[in-house]
Structures are given as structure tokens and as C-alpha cells.
Design an enzyme around this catalytic site. Structure first.
Site, mmCIF file in Angstrom:
data_model
loop_
_atom_site.group_PDB
_atom_site.id
_atom_site.type_symbol
_atom_site.label_atom_id
_atom_site.label_comp_id
_atom_site.label_asym_id
_atom_site.label_seq_id
_atom_site.Cartn_x
_atom_site.Cartn_y
_atom_site.Cartn_z
ATOM 1 N N HIS A 1 0.820 -1.217 0.000
ATOM 2 C CA HIS A 1 0.000 0.000 0.000
ATOM 3 C C HIS A 1 0.849 1.259 0.000
ATOM 4 O O HIS A 1 0.375 2.340 0.331
ATOM 5 C CB HIS A 1 -0.998 -0.020 1.158
ATOM 6 C CG HIS A 1 -2.276 -0.707 0.767
ATOM 7 N ND1 HIS A 1 -2.277 -1.888 0.081
ATOM 8 C CD2 HIS A 1 -3.577 -0.372 0.932
ATOM 9 C CE1 HIS A 1 -3.535 -2.252 -0.149
ATOM 10 N NE2 HIS A 1 -4.342 -1.342 0.348
ATOM 11 N N ASP B 1 -6.404 5.172 9.680
ATOM 12 C CA ASP B 1 -7.803 5.323 9.241
ATOM 13 C C ASP B 1 -8.281 4.065 8.529
ATOM 14 O O ASP B 1 -9.421 3.645 8.672
ATOM 15 C CB ASP B 1 -7.936 6.478 8.241
ATOM 16 C CG ASP B 1 -7.609 7.802 8.886
ATOM 17 O OD1 ASP B 1 -7.638 7.870 10.121
ATOM 18 O OD2 ASP B 1 -7.327 8.749 8.141
ATOM 19 N N GLU C 1 -10.208 14.237 14.119
ATOM 20 C CA GLU C 1 -9.580 14.479 12.814
ATOM 21 C C GLU C 1 -10.300 15.655 12.156
ATOM 22 O O GLU C 1 -11.256 16.202 12.703
ATOM 23 C CB GLU C 1 -9.680 13.250 11.904
ATOM 24 C CG GLU C 1 -8.705 12.156 12.256
ATOM 25 C CD GLU C 1 -8.428 11.182 11.105
ATOM 26 O OE1 GLU C 1 -8.868 11.427 9.970
ATOM 27 O OE2 GLU C 1 -7.744 10.167 11.373
HETATM 28 P P1 FAD Z 1 4.245 -1.799 2.352
HETATM 29 O O1 FAD Z 1 3.833 -0.694 1.476
HETATM 30 O O2 FAD Z 1 4.213 -3.150 1.774
HETATM 31 O O3 FAD Z 1 5.711 -1.507 2.934
HETATM 32 C C1 FAD Z 1 6.104 -0.211 3.360
HETATM 33 C C2 FAD Z 1 7.603 -0.183 3.693
HETATM 34 O O4 FAD Z 1 7.843 -0.937 4.865
HETATM 35 C C3 FAD Z 1 8.486 -0.802 2.617
HETATM 36 O O5 FAD Z 1 9.720 -0.144 2.596
HETATM 37 C C4 FAD Z 1 8.651 -2.231 3.087
HETATM 38 O O6 FAD Z 1 9.850 -2.807 2.604
HETATM 39 C C5 FAD Z 1 8.668 -2.049 4.594
HETATM 40 N N1 FAD Z 1 8.085 -3.170 5.327
HETATM 41 C C6 FAD Z 1 6.923 -3.820 5.077
HETATM 42 N N2 FAD Z 1 6.723 -4.765 6.009
HETATM 43 C C7 FAD Z 1 7.766 -4.707 6.853
HETATM 44 C C8 FAD Z 1 8.146 -5.424 8.017
HETATM 45 N N3 FAD Z 1 7.389 -6.405 8.515
HETATM 46 N N4 FAD Z 1 9.302 -5.086 8.633
HETATM 47 C C9 FAD Z 1 10.089 -4.084 8.158
HETATM 48 N N5 FAD Z 1 9.792 -3.393 7.057
HETATM 49 C C10 FAD Z 1 8.640 -3.688 6.419
HETATM 50 N N6 FAD Z 1 -0.845 5.487 7.122
HETATM 51 C C11 FAD Z 1 -1.140 6.038 8.314
HETATM 52 O O7 FAD Z 1 -0.260 6.256 9.135
HETATM 53 N N7 FAD Z 1 -2.419 6.369 8.623
HETATM 54 C C12 FAD Z 1 -3.462 6.121 7.797
HETATM 55 O O8 FAD Z 1 -4.596 6.420 8.124
HETATM 56 C C13 FAD Z 1 -3.186 5.520 6.539
HETATM 57 N N8 FAD Z 1 -4.174 5.212 5.681
HETATM 58 C C14 FAD Z 1 -3.889 4.644 4.482
HETATM 59 C C15 FAD Z 1 -4.930 4.334 3.611
HETATM 60 C C16 FAD Z 1 -4.677 3.752 2.399
HETATM 61 C C17 FAD Z 1 -5.820 3.414 1.482
HETATM 62 C C18 FAD Z 1 -3.336 3.517 2.010
HETATM 63 C C19 FAD Z 1 -3.038 2.955 0.662
HETATM 64 C C20 FAD Z 1 -2.293 3.827 2.856
HETATM 65 C C21 FAD Z 1 -2.549 4.388 4.108
HETATM 66 N N9 FAD Z 1 -1.532 4.688 5.010
HETATM 67 C C22 FAD Z 1 -1.832 5.235 6.225
HETATM 68 C C23 FAD Z 1 -0.125 4.486 4.656
HETATM 69 C C24 FAD Z 1 0.435 3.166 5.169
HETATM 70 O O9 FAD Z 1 0.732 3.286 6.535
HETATM 71 C C25 FAD Z 1 1.694 2.830 4.397
HETATM 72 O O10 FAD Z 1 1.354 2.573 3.065
HETATM 73 C C26 FAD Z 1 2.480 1.688 4.980
HETATM 74 O O11 FAD Z 1 3.554 1.476 4.123
HETATM 75 C C27 FAD Z 1 1.723 0.392 5.250
HETATM 76 O O12 FAD Z 1 1.392 -0.300 4.114
HETATM 77 P P2 FAD Z 1 1.806 -1.838 3.874
HETATM 78 O O13 FAD Z 1 1.557 -2.673 5.060
HETATM 79 O O14 FAD Z 1 1.150 -2.198 2.603
HETATM 80 O O15 FAD Z 1 3.398 -1.738 3.699
#
Ligand code: FAD
Length: 512
Positions: free
Chosen positions: A93, A154, A265
Site C-alpha cells: 500500500h 484510518d 480528525e
Molecule cells: P508496504 O507498502 O508493503 O511496505 C512499506 C515499507 O515498509 C516498505 O519499505 C517495506 O519494505 C517495509 N516493510 C513492510 N513490512 C515490513 C516489516 N514487517 N518489517 C520491516 N519493514 C517492512 N498510514 C497512516 O499512518 N495512517 C493512515 O490512516 C493511513 N491510511 C492509508 C490508507 C490507504 C488506502 C493507504 C493505501 C495507505 C494508508 N496509510 C496510512 C499508509 C500506510 O501506513 C503505508 O502505506 C504503509 O507502508 C503500510 O502499508 P503496507 O503494510 O502495505 O506496507
């Protein structure tokens, strides 16, 4: 991008791995990983995109680990293969390819111990795998135990490790701090391949490094998340302001009160009947917000304060929820008749964006690109930010929510790797752009250019701000982002991932 033929073995490792010659291909590297006898599985990589939809990459292989041991073995092997990098992927994401890797190894965290959500007998915490989605943590804790984590995002289709690598913020952050402040123990596999159990007191340097560490120092395989009793209901409220100064006065008042809402918020919307950016984005019920509720002196933009009160149905009379809400709302100066309220279950409240996701999927705008921009802006500059950016550059909206709400710096431990602007009150500004079908909105290129213009405007006006979920292409920009924390960040890298194997998609360090 690495040519496959460039790979060769480190001389020191010649005994551990059979030698390969320059005709080696991706298949050979895959064979090496297969020889590890992992408990999980290995698949050929294929081109992939993330939620941002603007970057794509082609990993060599995707590893679906069964547990931490698999991950440790993968990193140990990757260390021995020059140029090879490894990225943990959460739920993909990210917006700008942060979880991607070209010609390297993806570790698909969601496949690891996917069902591992263990609530402590005391009920004070839950142990979860790094790849578990927050929505699954919510459901398991609430439905099976009547308990809940305290600090959320969120949207909950995000992994625990993914948000902890950034911060994890929402309307509870002003009370409990970000999600990174609500974990007490982690299991981490560093870029050295070492498995480390860490906490505030044990191996604390690893603990604080990985929190907000953008995946640079280690892979979070397990987290201990604090719990509290879950309420069963939420009163969700939205009120509207036509003046930014009144909106910020009230929202800052609320986050400063001891007895206040459980969630605070806000968002900016366009003073028009546009279905996405305008008045229809506000009501929570069947009521409508229309021009009769907006003072005629209002400008092109309006501001919505969004708050929530938690309660338990059996312990609270409906009238006492009304009273608590009215007492708090009574101190505020929103536009008369612009008060929208809805009662819903705690789970439905926390899963509220799930419905947005379903709608967006049905409309085809969930899978199109999302050039999102998230910023932390110091309170001292937020009025000018409104004047120069919201009211000027963004006066027609962004084709999606424009969130703005305060967080309190004192709730953030400055030993984590997150960087924030100065001052106690800091605003999160999130421009959550959706690409509307032509000719309704801007093109992706125009949106990216507008993001650039916004950042430039902040710089030219000397605003104190930091990007949240940052993305930069050069070392120089990263140095500026971290400012006086850059040396610490570099030292942490040298200690925990000296070969720069991990999370290359952040483009901070290059594998050596
Ligand atoms: P990824 O995008 O897969 O990874 C993000 C980063 O972390 C990459 O560099 C990856 O290599 C690393 N990573 C992943 N897993 C691990 C792990 N286990 N250990 C170490 N590194 C790791 N953020 C907020 O704070 N508040 C919100 O309300 C919010 N709402 C969102 C709503 C939507 C629809 C979207 C798309 C994003 C939102 N986000 C929000 C952002 C979100 O926190 C980030 O996208 C975050 O990266 C989490 O997504 P993911 O789990 O898919 O991680």
C-alpha cells in the site's frame, strides 16, 4: 537494475555456495534460494505495482516465508550474493515503490504465520506477526476478547510491520501517540541476518531504529501491541467551519483537553455541490449539507471537524452520550445546523474506510494511480499553508479527501527513526488523490506536478514541514529530510544493515 551476469560470489563465501560462472541467470539464483529448504515457498517474480500505481518493478523471486527462520536464512544467503537486495512487502500500500525491488527478492510478509494473533492471558497486549493486517488484529481482539489496540490508522488493510516502519497515525494519535508508541516488544531480523528480540530496555537501539525506520534496519517479524478494553459503540460526529482560524482554534482546543473525544480528525472540502470534493462528502446520515447551512461570506473551501466518542451500550444511557457530546460540542464555534451524527459499532467505525474501498473498487478508482502526498506541518505555519496551498493551489480539491488534524509531539518518542517538524502541535496534512475519469480531474502527471508545486511552495515560504511516508530519489534530499537526525540514521544503517540489503525501494542507500 542489475544485469544477471554481474553476479558472482564473495570470495569468503566460496565454500558455502557452489561457484557460478558469468552465464548465471535468474534461475540460478532462484535455485540457490530453493536449496535453502525453506518451510515456506518460493515463486518466480513477476512485474508488480503498488497502491500508488506509478512505479513497477520486477523482482527475481517472491518468498513466502512460513516463519522467522525462513527470513533469516534468506537474508544470510542474500548477504553472500553481491548486488542482491531484499524487500519485505506488507500489503503493497505504498505510493512510490517503497516496498519494491528490481531483480532482488521480495519477502511476502502476509504469508508468514498469517494467523498468529495471540492475546496475553492478562489481556494487556497481543503478539502479532509482522505481516498481519490491522483489520485482522481488530477482529480477532474485539470478537474473541473484547479488547482492542489503542492507536490506529484510518484504513486497516495495512500490515503491522508496514505501518510500524512508518509511524501509523489516525484520530487517536493525539491521545496515545502513533502506532509506533503502542508496541512494547519486537522480534526483528536485521540486515545482518540476526534475529533480535528487543524492547525499550532490551536491545533498545534495534527497537527504536526499526520503529519509523522505513524498513532500513530490519524486518519486523513479530510485534507486541498494547491492548485496552474495547468499547462496543461509537458516536461519530461531523461539524462544519467556514473559517480556517476557527477550525484550528477548536481542533487544538479539543486535543488539549483532558476529558475530550476519543478520536479527532478534520478535513478540507470544496464549497460546492461536487459529489467527491464538495458538500456531499460531509454528512454521515441521510441529511444533506447544502448552501443554506453555509454563511454567504464563506470562501471556496470549508473545513470539517470529525470527532468520535466511544461508549458501551449496556453501561451508558443514550441521554448521557448526548450529554457528553453536547458538552464538548458546546465549546466549539462551527456553523449552525451543520452537525451530523451517527451511532455505529466500534468495529464498523474502525472499518469505515472498508466501505469506501468497496465503492472505489466498484467505480474503478481504487486500482488507478494514487499520487498521494502526506506532510507533517508545524502549527506555526498551518495558517499560511491554508492560505497558499489549500485556498490557492488546491481550491478545487484533489479528487479525494484532504485530511488535516493535529498530533502532539510529546506523544512521540524521539528515539524512533521518525522525523517531525518542531513544536508541540503538528498538523498531518494528507492529500489523498483519486484519479477521476477524464475529463473530470487532473491527469496523473498533473497531480504529480501539483504535489511538486506544493512542496516547493512550502520550501519557498520557509514552512517547517516533513514528508510523512517520504519518497526521494537522491541522497541529498534524504539528508535534508532527516536533517540533524541523518547521522544517527546512517549510523543505524551501518550497524544493522551494513551491506544495504534491505528495502532498496526507499532509495536511501545502495547495496555494496
Ligand atoms: P508496504 O507498502 O508493503 O511496505 C512499506 C515499507 O515498509 C516498505 O519499505 C517495506 O519494505 C517495509 N516493510 C513492510 N513490512 C515490513 C516489516 N514487517 N518489517 C520491516 N519493514 C517492512 N498510514 C497512516 O499512518 N495512517 C493512515 O490512516 C493511513 N491510511 C492509508 C490508507 C490507504 C488506502 C493507504 C493505501 C495507505 C494508508 N496509510 C496510512 C499508509 C500506510 O501506513 C503505508 O502505506 C504503509 O507502508 C503500510 O502499508 P503496507 O503494510 O502495505 O506496507
Amino acid at each position: 537494475t542489475i544485469g544477471y551476469t554481474e553476479w558472482f560470489l564473495d570470495e569468503n563465501d566460496a565454500e558455502s555456495i557452489p561457484a557460478r560462472d558469468s552465464t548465471d541467470t535468474a534461475g540460478d539464483v532462484l535455485a540457490l534460494f530453493k536449496s535453502l529448504d525453506l518451510q515456506g515457498s518460493i515463486e518466480h517474480g513477476s512485474a508488480s505495482r503498488d497502491f500508488g500505481g506509478m512505479h513497477s518493478s520486477e523482482p527475481l523471486a517472491i518468498i513466502k516465508p512460513a516463519g522467522s527462520d525462513d527470513i533469516s536464512k534468506v537474508i544470510q544467503l542474500a548477504k553472500q550474493i553481491p548486488h542482491l537486495t531484499v524487500a519485505a512487502s506488507g500489503n503493497d500500500h505504498s505510493i512510490n515503490g517503497q516496498a519494491m525491488v528490481d531483480n532482488g527478492i521480495i519477502i511476502d510478509m502476509k504469508s508468514m504465520d498469517a494467523d498468529r494473533i495471540e492475546v496475553a492471558p492478562s489481556g494487556s497486549y497481543v503478539d502479532v506477526s509482522g505481516g498481519v493486517l490491522w483489520e485482522d488484529v481488530l477482529k480477532s481482539c474485539v470478537l474473541n476478547h473484547g479488547l482492542s489496540p489503542r492507536s490506529w490508522t484510518d484504513y486497516l488493510g495495512l500490515t503491522v510491520g508496514g505501518t510500524l516502519s512508518n509511524a501509523g497515525v489516525s484520530g487517536q494519535t493525539f491521545i496515545y501517540g502513533p502506532q509506533t508508541e503502542n508496541v512494547t516488544e519486537l522480534e526483528v531480523i536485521t540486515g545482518n541476518g540476526e534475529t533480535i528480540f528487543c524492547s525499550h530496555n532490551e536491545k533498545s537501539e534495534v527497537f527504536f531504529s526499526v520503529l519509523g525506520g522505513l524498513g532500513q534496519f530490519g524486518i519486523i517479524t513479530r510485534a507486541r501491541v498494547l491492548l485496552q478494553p474495547a468499547p462496543d459503540m461509537v458516536r461519530w460526529i461531523r461539524v462544519v467551519y467556514h473559517e480556517f482560524t476557527e477550525f484550528t482554534r477548536d481542533i487544538e482546543l479539543l486535543v488539549g483537553l483532558g476529558d475530550t473525544f476519543d478520536y479527532v480528525e478534520g478535513f478540507v472540502f470544496v464549497n460546492s455541490d461536487d459529489p467527491i470534493n464538495g458538500w456531499p462528502s460531509v454528512p454521515l446520515d441521510l441529511n444533506r449539507l447544502d448552501s443554506t447551512q453555509i454563511p454567504s461570506i464563506a470562501g471556496p473551501l470549508l473545513y470539517c471537524l470529525e470527532v468520535a466518542l466511544n461508549y458501551n451500550k449496556n453501561e451508558t444511557l443514550p441521554s448521557s452520550v448526548d450529554m457528553r457530546a453536547e458538552k464538548l460540542l458546546g465549546q466549539l464555534r462551527f456553523c449552525k445546523n451543520s452537525n451530523f451524527q451517527k451511532d455505529l459499532s466500534y468495529m464498523d467505525f474502525l472499518l469505515r474506510i472498508k466501505h469506501v474501498e468497496e465503492q472505489a473498487k466498484a467505480n474503478g478508482i481504487w486500482d488507478t494511480p494514487h499520487p498521494w502526498l502526506n506532510l507533517f506541518v508545524s502549527k506555526k505555519d498551518i495558517a499560511n499553508f491554508d492560505r497558499h496551498i489549500f485556498k490557492n493551489i488546491l481550491k478545487n480539491g484533489v479528487g479525494g479527501p484532504m485530511l488535516i488534524y493535529p498530533i502532539l509531539r510529546s506523544k512521540w518518542d524521539d528515539r524512533t527513526s521518525v522525523v517531525l517538524p518542531e513544536g508541540e502541535i503538528i498538523y498531518l496534512v494528507a492529500l489523498l488523490r483519486f484519479c477521476l475519469p477524464y475529463p473530470k480531474g487532473l491527469s496523473v502527471e498533473e497531480m504529480v506536478a501539483q504535489n511538486h508545486e506544493i512542496v516547493q511552495c512550502c520550501i519557498e515560504n520557509g514552512f517547517d514541514f516533513k514528508k510523512y511516508l517520504p519518497h526521494y530519489n537522491s541522497r541529498e534530499e534524504w539528508k535534508q529530510h532527516f536533517g540533524n537526525q541523518w547521522t544517527r540514521f546512517q549510523e543505524r544503517k551501518a550497524r544493522f544493515d551494513p551491506m544495504a540489503i534491505l528495502a532498496p525501494g526507499q532509495k536511501i542507500f545502495t547495496r555494496n
